[in-house]
Structures are given as C-alpha cells and as structure tokens.
Write a protein that holds these residues in place. Structure first.
Motif, PDB file in Angstrom:
ATOM      1  N   VAL A 114       8.301 -48.735 -20.270  1.00 16.75           N
ATOM      2  CA  VAL A 114       7.694 -49.646 -19.319  1.00 16.75           C
ATOM      3  C   VAL A 114       6.186 -49.460 -19.351  1.00 16.75           C
ATOM      4  N   SER A 115       5.487 -50.550 -19.376  1.00 13.67           N
ATOM      5  CA  SER A 115       4.028 -50.532 -19.248  1.00 13.67           C
ATOM      6  C   SER A 115       3.649 -51.369 -18.040  1.00 13.67           C
ATOM      7  N   CYS A 116       2.733 -50.856 -17.235  1.00 13.96           N
ATOM      8  CA  CYS A 116       2.242 -51.579 -16.066  1.00 13.96           C
ATOM      9  C   CYS A 116       0.729 -51.668 -16.158  1.00 13.96           C
ATOM     10  N   TRP A 117       0.149 -52.719 -15.610  1.00 11.18           N
ATOM     11  CA  TRP A 117      -1.296 -52.890 -15.671  1.00 11.18           C
ATOM     12  C   TRP A 117      -1.783 -53.570 -14.408  1.00 11.18           C
ATOM     13  N   GLY A 118      -3.066 -53.531 -14.194  1.00  9.87           N
ATOM     14  CA  GLY A 118      -3.672 -54.094 -12.998  1.00  9.87           C
ATOM     15  C   GLY A 118      -4.094 -52.987 -12.062  1.00  9.87           C
ATOM     16  N   SER A 119      -4.258 -53.320 -10.799  1.00 12.25           N
ATOM     17  CA  SER A 119      -4.730 -52.358  -9.810  1.00 12.25           C
ATOM     18  C   SER A 119      -3.650 -51.345  -9.461  1.00 12.25           C
ATOM     19  N   SER A 120      -4.070 -50.109  -9.307  1.00 10.25           N
ATOM     20  CA  SER A 120      -3.163 -49.048  -8.882  1.00 10.25           C
ATOM     21  C   SER A 120      -3.558 -48.534  -7.505  1.00 10.25           C
TER      22      SER A 120
ATOM     23  N   PRO B 169       4.135 -45.690 -14.336  1.00  7.08           N
ATOM     24  CA  PRO B 169       5.576 -45.425 -14.279  1.00  7.08           C
ATOM     25  C   PRO B 169       5.934 -44.142 -15.020  1.00  7.08           C
ATOM     26  N   PRO B 170       7.113 -43.592 -14.708  1.00  8.14           N
ATOM     27  CA  PRO B 170       7.577 -42.451 -15.493  1.00  8.14           C
ATOM     28  C   PRO B 170       7.845 -42.904 -16.928  1.00  8.14           C
ATOM     29  N   SER B 171       7.864 -41.971 -17.832  1.00 12.33           N
ATOM     30  CA  SER B 171       8.058 -42.314 -19.250  1.00 12.33           C
ATOM     31  C   SER B 171       9.543 -42.430 -19.591  1.00 12.33           C
ATOM     32  N   ASP B 172      10.303 -43.054 -18.708  1.00 15.34           N
ATOM     33  CA  ASP B 172      11.737 -43.252 -18.898  1.00 15.34           C
ATOM     34  C   ASP B 172      11.998 -44.632 -19.485  1.00 15.34           C
ATOM     35  N   LEU B 173      13.217 -44.851 -19.905  1.00 19.08           N
ATOM     36  CA  LEU B 173      13.646 -46.174 -20.340  1.00 19.08           C
ATOM     37  C   LEU B 173      14.362 -46.853 -19.181  1.00 19.08           C
ATOM     38  N   PHE B 174      14.068 -48.139 -18.968  1.00 23.50           N
ATOM     39  CA  PHE B 174      14.669 -48.894 -17.880  1.00 23.50           C
ATOM     40  C   PHE B 174      15.304 -50.167 -18.412  1.00 23.50           C
ATOM     41  N   ILE B 175      16.370 -50.621 -17.729  1.00 20.43           N
ATOM     42  CA  ILE B 175      17.004 -51.887 -18.092  1.00 20.43           C
ATOM     43  C   ILE B 175      16.639 -52.998 -17.121  1.00 20.43           C
ATOM     44  N   ASP B 176      16.035 -52.634 -15.970  1.00 16.09           N
ATOM     45  CA  ASP B 176      15.631 -53.617 -14.983  1.00 16.09           C
ATOM     46  C   ASP B 176      14.512 -53.031 -14.139  1.00 16.09           C
TER      47      ASP B 176
END
Length: 186
Positions: free
Chosen positions: A1-7, A21-28
């Motif tokens: 998962v990659s997230c961007w913008g304001s934190s 995000p954590p460096s896990d794999l997500f399905i949703d």
C-alpha cells in the motif's frame, strides 16, 4: 500500500501518520478523516493514523469488510456480524444485531445491508442520513451527511443532506454507487 498527501490535520498542527501504512499486504482499504484501515487476506485487519477515539484499534476478530468513518470504524466479521469502534458521540459505534453483507461509514453514521438486503443505519441523523428507505438493496455507500444505495434493479436512491444535490441521483440503472463528502457517483 502506498499513501500520499497530508499526514496531518487541516491546520497542519498535528501529525497523524495516516499516509504511513504498515509494510503489510492488504486486499481492501478504507480511509477515514485522519486514519486508515486495511484487511489482510486472512481476514485480520490493521489500522494506522489518528487513534484519539480508538478508531485505529480494531477488535481482534476476522473481517470480511471494513469501513472507516470520520472518527469511527465498522466492519463485518467472518460470521457476518457488525463491530464498530472509535468515537460514539452519536451512537455510531453501537451497530444493530443481525447478519450483514455490506457496510459503509460516513462522518458520524454508518449503514449496512442485512442478509435480506434491507438497510440499517445508526449514528448521527441530523439530516436524515440514518433514516433509510424501505426496500431491497444490493449496494450502499455513506457520504459525509448523506447515504446512497442501489435497489435490486440497479436504481439509485439517496437520503440525508442534499445541499449540493448529492442526495438527488439521476434516473437509470447502475452496478455500483459511491458517496463522497458532498457528491455521489454511480
């Protein structure tokens, strides 16, 4: 998962790390105002970001679906039961009992479809966003202060705040519906 913008919050004074995000794999994934939650392929969940109200601290159950609201989060577990956590100022963290197939969380309310396709909503009802129509539905999406759903024929219906026309859907048939803060798409 990659997230961007304001934190951080809107004033840039508090850091919530919702874009880390954590460096896990997500399905949703589901994103709230300043927190995010994800489902792993085994049904476990992880949330990150603001946790002031406990909205990033899910119960230790397996989920089929997860829905982040502004400062609360809800999910459907592997027995099709609802769980909600986080802020409860408007009763948004006290879901109804029953078996459910679809859930969506708005600012301070949530709505879910039960096994028969009927809508159940709880939480803030200032604009009628937690007073759903009767009928059988296949898809639901909660916006900021409104909610929309598709009936079994694919026709959209919306209720709640309509100051920008977000609760006035066009005629037609659709296969999915989504509600944003002040708009909806199908």
């Amino acid at each position: 998962v990659s997230c961007w913008g304001s934190s951080s919050n809107n004033e840039e004074t508090l850091m919530y790390n919702q874009t880390t995000p954590p460096s896990d794999l997500f399905i949703d994934l589901s994103l709230g105002d300043f927190h995010s939650c994800g489902l792993h392929d085994d049904g476990s969940s992880s949330c990150w970001g603001d946790d002031f109200f406990g909205q990033s601290s899910p119960p230790d159950v397996y989920f089929l679906e997860i829905a982040a609201g502004a400062i609360h989060t809800c999910g459907i577990d592997d027995l099709n039961q609802l769980h909600c956590w986080g802020d409860n100022q408007y009763g948004q963290s006290i879901p109804p009992a029953g078996t459910f197939t679809n859930i969506s969380s708005g600012r301070h309310h949530s709505c879910a479809l039960d096994a028969a396709g009927e809508i159940h909503c709880w939480g803030d009802n200032q604009y009628g966003q937690s007073t759903p129509p009767t009928g059988i539905f296949t898809n639901i999406s909660s916006g900021d202060t409104h909610t929309c759903a598709l009936d079994i024929l694919g026709a959209p219906t919306c209720w709640g705040f309509n100051g920008y026309g977000q609760a006035s859907p066009p005629s037609g048939t659709f296969i999915e519906i989504q509600s944003g803060n002040n708009y909806s798409c199908a």
